[in-house]
Design a protein around this motif. Structure first.
Motif, PDB file in Angstrom:
ATOM      1  N   GLN A   1      36.168   4.215   1.465  1.00 13.02           N
ATOM      2  CA  GLN A   1      35.402   4.884   0.244  1.00 13.02           C
ATOM      3  C   GLN A   1      36.232   4.764  -1.012  1.00 13.02           C
ATOM      4  O   GLN A   1      37.608   4.820  -0.978  1.00 13.02           O
TER       5      GLN A   1
ATOM      6  N   ASP B   1      36.524   5.853  -5.625  1.00 14.41           N
ATOM      7  CA  ASP B   1      35.737   6.619  -6.554  1.00 14.41           C
ATOM      8  C   ASP B   1      35.283   5.647  -7.758  1.00 14.41           C
ATOM      9  O   ASP B   1      35.324   4.545  -7.518  1.00 14.41           O
TER      10      ASP B   1
ATOM     11  N   ALA C   1      31.219   2.925  -3.156  1.00 17.39           N
ATOM     12  CA  ALA C   1      31.174   4.225  -3.791  1.00 17.39           C
ATOM     13  C   ALA C   1      30.109   4.916  -3.254  1.00 17.39           C
ATOM     14  O   ALA C   1      29.162   3.982  -3.294  1.00 17.39           O
TER      15      ALA C   1
END
Length: 244
Positions: free
Chosen positions: A218, A220, A99
């Protein structure tokens, strides 16, 4: 014709250890020689050697001076270090979730400003890197990674922090890193991962090993929270993609 390898420097480290130094700078080829010698000593033990500690560019060899002396051990280590290093380094490839920015990576905005780009571009550059675990150290599970794209090379912070969060993903100089436990750092914090590279009562205790490969991707905040809870239960969050 392949040029001959430069023999390592043998440096006394107290009265019961030798540092076998392959280079004076951070270098993947030197690191491969370090790990090759470490593996050789594990497979072909030398009487009197009690422990080995691999680093980026040298191998610290502890020994019992009542069993073997410095000159004898030095000769044996030099002979082993001169063996060819296999071009096909055995390792594993891990996908590690991160994150980025905000509360997870408080330096991301400043890094982007320093490099004259956007936070999104910094993340893209970081994810694009092909990383290799060069060594573990400083604190348990702290993984030093080579392979940081040159476009992310930048000096470390002038004022190191006394405490940075567990799971921090950071960059400093020409290196990238995965910090497992909370601790001091002078590196730039880009993000955070729920992956525990060290977990005392889990098998394996240490997830990554020198020579392993790492690719970041990546996630969230919601995914991070879910994976963080799973990691607390001892689950291995990083994905083992393949043996190389």
């Amino acid at each position: 014709m392949v040029p001959p390898r430069t023999p390592p420097r043998l440096l006394p480290s107290g009265d019961s250890a030798i540092t076998v130094e392959f280079s004076r700078k951070i270098d993947d080829e030197a690191n491969r020689r370090v790990l090759a010698l470490d593996r050789t000593l594990a497979q072909e033990p030398i009487a009197g050697v009690t422990e080995t500690v691999p680093t980026y560019r040298s191998l610290l060899v502890h020994y019992d001076p009542t069993e073997i002396d410095f000159p004898t051990l030095g000769r044996k280590l030099t002979q082993l270090a001169e063996r060819p290093v296999s071009s096909s380094e055995r390792s594993r490839l891990w996908r590690v979730p991160v994150a980025y920015g905000g509360e997870y990576g408080i330096d991301l905005e400043d890094v982007a400003k320093t490099l004259g780009t956007t936070p999104e571009d910094v993340v893209a550059r970081h994810i694009a890197g092909d990383y290799r675990v060069a060594m573990l150290g400083f604190t348990p599970g702290w993984s030093y990674l080579s392979g940081l794209p040159e476009t992310l090379h930048m000096p470390r912070r002038q004022n190191p922090r006394l405490l940075t969060p567990a799971g921090t993903i950071s960059v400093g100089g020409v290196q990238a890193g995965i910090q497992c436990l909370a601790g001091p750092s002078g590196w730039h914090l880009l993000g955070c991962t729920p992956v525990r590279t060290y977990q005392l009562h889990r098998e394996p205790t240490f997830l990554l090993e020198p020579g392993d490969r790492v690719k970041f991707y990546q996630i969230d905040a919601k995914t991070y929270a879910e994976q963080e809870r799973a990691a607390e239960r001892g689950e291995i969050i990083a994905e083992l993609v393949r043996q190389i």
